[in-house]
Write an enzyme that holds these catalytic residues in place. Structure first.
Site, PDB file in Angstrom:
ATOM      1  N   LYS A 258       0.809  -0.919  -0.185  1.00 32.60           N
ATOM      2  CA  LYS A 258      -0.270   0.385   0.385  1.00 32.60           C
ATOM      3  C   LYS A 258       0.846   1.328  -0.354  1.00 32.60           C
ATOM      4  O   LYS A 258       2.072   0.642   0.611  1.00 32.60           O
ATOM      5  CB  LYS A 258      -0.929  -0.185   1.256  1.00 32.60           C
ATOM      6  CG  LYS A 258      -2.062  -0.779   1.462  1.00 32.60           C
ATOM      7  CD  LYS A 258      -2.946  -0.683   2.375  1.00 32.60           C
ATOM      8  CE  LYS A 258      -4.281  -1.653   2.860  1.00 32.60           C
ATOM      9  NZ  LYS A 258      -4.510  -1.548   1.459  1.00 32.60           N
ATOM     10  N   ARG A 332     -10.478 -11.838   2.492  1.00 26.63           N
ATOM     11  CA  ARG A 332     -10.937 -12.323   2.148  1.00 26.63           C
ATOM     12  C   ARG A 332     -10.120 -13.834   2.127  1.00 26.63           C
ATOM     13  O   ARG A 332     -11.356 -14.685   2.211  1.00 26.63           O
ATOM     14  CB  ARG A 332     -11.576 -12.376   0.750  1.00 26.63           C
ATOM     15  CG  ARG A 332     -10.897 -12.077  -0.640  1.00 26.63           C
ATOM     16  CD  ARG A 332     -11.087 -11.086  -1.869  1.00 26.63           C
ATOM     17  NE  ARG A 332     -10.838 -10.088  -1.980  1.00 26.63           N
ATOM     18  CZ  ARG A 332     -11.208  -9.002  -2.752  1.00 26.63           C
ATOM     19  NH1 ARG A 332     -11.796  -9.250  -3.583  1.00 26.63           N
ATOM     20  NH2 ARG A 332     -11.341  -7.783  -2.639  1.00 26.63           N
TER      21      ARG A 332
HETATM   22  N1  BES Z   1      -7.740  -3.307   4.262  1.00 27.89           N
HETATM   23  C1  BES Z   1      -7.839  -3.037   3.203  1.00 27.89           C
HETATM   24  C2  BES Z   1      -9.621  -2.298   3.402  1.00 27.89           C
HETATM   25  C3  BES Z   1      -9.966  -1.200   3.551  1.00 27.89           C
HETATM   26  C4  BES Z   1      -9.451   0.059   2.543  1.00 27.89           C
HETATM   27  C5  BES Z   1     -10.345  -1.027   4.632  1.00 27.89           C
HETATM   28  C6  BES Z   1      -9.699   1.471   3.423  1.00 27.89           C
HETATM   29  C7  BES Z   1     -10.122   0.330   5.655  1.00 27.89           C
HETATM   30  C8  BES Z   1      -9.929   1.507   4.640  1.00 27.89           C
HETATM   31  C9  BES Z   1      -8.795  -4.081   2.263  1.00 27.89           C
HETATM   32  O1  BES Z   1      -7.408  -5.847   2.687  1.00 27.89           O
HETATM   33  C10 BES Z   1      -7.691  -4.265   1.005  1.00 27.89           C
HETATM   34  O2  BES Z   1      -6.922  -3.780   1.412  1.00 27.89           O
HETATM   35  N2  BES Z   1      -9.008  -3.807   0.160  1.00 27.89           N
HETATM   36  C11 BES Z   1      -7.950  -4.085  -1.299  1.00 27.89           C
HETATM   37  C12 BES Z   1      -8.667  -4.868  -2.677  1.00 27.89           C
HETATM   38  C13 BES Z   1      -8.455  -4.891  -3.580  1.00 27.89           C
HETATM   39  C14 BES Z   1      -7.201  -4.799  -3.575  1.00 27.89           C
HETATM   40  C15 BES Z   1      -9.409  -6.101  -4.297  1.00 27.89           C
HETATM   41  C16 BES Z   1      -9.257  -2.382  -1.413  1.00 27.89           C
HETATM   42  O3  BES Z   1     -10.187  -1.990  -1.112  1.00 27.89           O
HETATM   43  O4  BES Z   1      -8.091  -1.825  -2.336  1.00 27.89           O
HETATM   44 MN    MN Z   2      -5.814  -5.583   2.143  1.00 30.34          MN
END
Ligand code: BES
Ligand code: MN
Ligand code: ZN
Length: 483
Positions: A258, A332
């Site tokens: 990230k 997931r």
């Molecule tokens: N933990 C994150 C989701 C999240 C984002 C929670 C912002 C709280 C605030 C999750 O694990 C994630 O990174 N999801 C990705 C999925 C994508 C890579 C398909 C996302 O939402 O960008």
């Molecule tokens: Mn994530």
């Protein structure tokens, strides 16, 4: 200190009304509190707090706006009162006297949560919660027992929500999977629940490939926690609910790392497991009539030479396979294992998962509403009712079959990064792991963090979910109409 309620008046001549206790206070202090309220420009709006200087004492009387004095307003007024009385020894208030049992419960929850403090400062907290809140005049000539029960329930729910929020607020240098498992052991001990913790070796033995893959890079290995609650007098025919909470103790994104701004708040990517844990601890107190099994898949999504890679294929508990096309779609992967376990080993009547799953949910719903998906309309109705009663807002999202094919993988059963619409494709990824059971998936990435103090929320992690789940599971018939 005294805190008295102010309500909006009916006309321009009577801009505000004062609630119970105001006449007595006016007499005792020999001051016209209504005139004082008007002079201070009181409106009676929820959350308004005005200090009335009387008898040479600047800190004796607070006037607190209660709006319509419905449960939601009283929850918010309770939080405003708690904020305004921090660091004080005690406050006596008649605010809760305006409501029925539901109003009292909401007021208590708001007061507890408005007091929330978490700190790791060497010099002590910035402020301390008010030492004592004395509720005056509550219940009138009603049946006192029902008000006692509402008070106890408000305290149980308030404490659970506080616990959930505190767990989410703990920084990840302290909070790793084993630390969370230890919290679960302690809670199980306190609440008299059965608890089992799987370590990484046991996870490997039983085939929890998702939890292991996500936790593979971390210096602190993954865990799975199971907690079991049974109501007093449970029999073989007492139905069972399984609750699964996403427990990523820090989400760097993994090798698909990230950017800094997105990573900053990821200590609270275990908020789903915090909500489930806190809920489990309060089920007996809210009189939950069904069996509940709580499952916390816990892992740190880190970066190292042993990290799962983009393109890896993992085998979940029970045998379904996922192609990992984005290591940041890790939630997931751990949920899939825990859901498959629940279906196979718990055989629940209803399966619910709660997770900070997708940033896409923020885009879909903004920052004040969580999204949920449901395979059963009666269950959806239950969730809606619990949301209204608890103050944790939700909106139903579609399990739109049109997007199912996007989750297809060329080489495995499913692709973990199917693309947009992101919240929906995440839910569709999970759906087969529910094994046809009535299922609710709550994605609350949108409300996991409060940007500022607002009503009963304090800036920072919200601990969302415990109030919603307790309102649902603490009702008389949580599974009514569910097929
Ligand atoms: N933990 C994150 C989701 C999240 C984002 C929670 C912002 C709280 C605030 C999750 O694990 C994630 O990174 N999801 C990705 C999925 C994508 C890579 C398909 C996302 O939402 O960008
Ligand atoms: Mn994530
Ligand atoms: Zn995550």
């Amino acid at each position: 200190m005294w805190a008295l309620p102010v309500l909006p008046g009916a006309s321009a001549e009577d801009p505000v009304l004062l609630g119970p206790g105001a006449d007595e206070a006016s007499q005792a202090l020999d001051v016209d509190l209504l005139a004082a309220a008007e002079a201070l420009g009181a409106t009676g709006k929820v959350g308004e707090v005005l200090l009335v200087p009387v008898s040479g004492r600047a800190d004796l009387v607070l006037l607190v706006g209660v709006g319509e004095a419905d449960a939601t307003s009283l929850r918010r007024a309770g939080a405003a009162l708690a904020r305004a009385t921090k660091d004080r020894d005690a406050v006596v208030t008649t605010l809760a006297a305006l409501g029925d049992e539901d109003g009292l419960e909401a007021f208590v929850v708001g007061t507890v949560l408005g007091s929330f403090e978490f700190h790791w400062r060497s010099q002590g907290p910035k402020a301390r919660p008010v030492g004592r809140v004395v509720l005056a005049d509550v219940g009138g000539d009603q049946d006192d027992e029902s008000y006692d029960a509402a008070l106890a329930r408000g305290l149980a729910v308030g404490r659970a929500a506080w616990r959930s929020r505190a767990l989410a607020t703990v920084p990840s240098n302290l909070k790793n999977p084993e630390w969370m498992a230890e919290q679960a052991r302690q809670l199980a001990d306190e609440a008299g629940l059965e608890v089992r913790v799987w370590d990484e070796a046991q996870l490997a033995e039983e085939g929890f490939g998702g939890i292991l893959a996500v936790g593979a890079a971390s210096a602190t290995p993954p865990r799975l926690v199971r907690l079991d609650y049974a109501p007093a007098g449970a029999t073989a025919s007492t139905p069972t609910v399984a609750l699964v909470g996403k427990g990523i103790t820090f989400d760097t994104g993994g090798l698909d790392i990230k950017p800094p701004d997105s990573m900053l708040t990821m200590k609270r990517d275990m908020s789903g497991s915090a909500a489930v844990l806190a809920t489990m601890g309060a089920l007996a107190e809210v009189g939950c009539p069904v069996r509940v099994v709580g499952l916390l898949p816990l892992a740190e999504n880190a970066v190292s030479g042993s990290a799962m890679r983009p393109g890896d294929v993992i085998t979940h508990f029970g045998g379904r396979t996922s192609e990992v096309n984005n290591t940041d779609a890790e939630g997931r992967l751990v949920l899939a294992d825990a859901m498959a376990y629940a279906v196979a080993e718990v055989d629940p009547d209803v399966l619910v998962d709660v997770a900070t799953l997708t940033g896409a949910m923020k885009v879909a719903l903004g920052l004040h509403t969580a999204g949920y998906f449901a395979t059963d309309d009666a269950l959806a109705t239950q969730v809606e009712r619990a949301a209204r009663a608890s103050g944790e807002n939700v909106w139903r999202m579609p399990l739109a079959a049109e997007y199912q094919e996007r989750t297809a993988s060329k080489i495995a059963d499913v692709d973990n990064a199917a693309g947009g619409p992101g919240a929906i494709t995440a839910a569709l990824f999970l759906q087969p792991f529910a094994g046809g059971k009535p299922w609710v998936h709550v994605d609350f990435a949108s409300v996991a963090e409060a940007v500022a103090d607002r009503h009963e929320l304090t800036a920072g992690p919200t601990g969302f979910g415990a109030r919603l789940l307790l309102s649902w599971l603490g009702s008389e018939t949580p599974l009514e109409g569910v097929k």
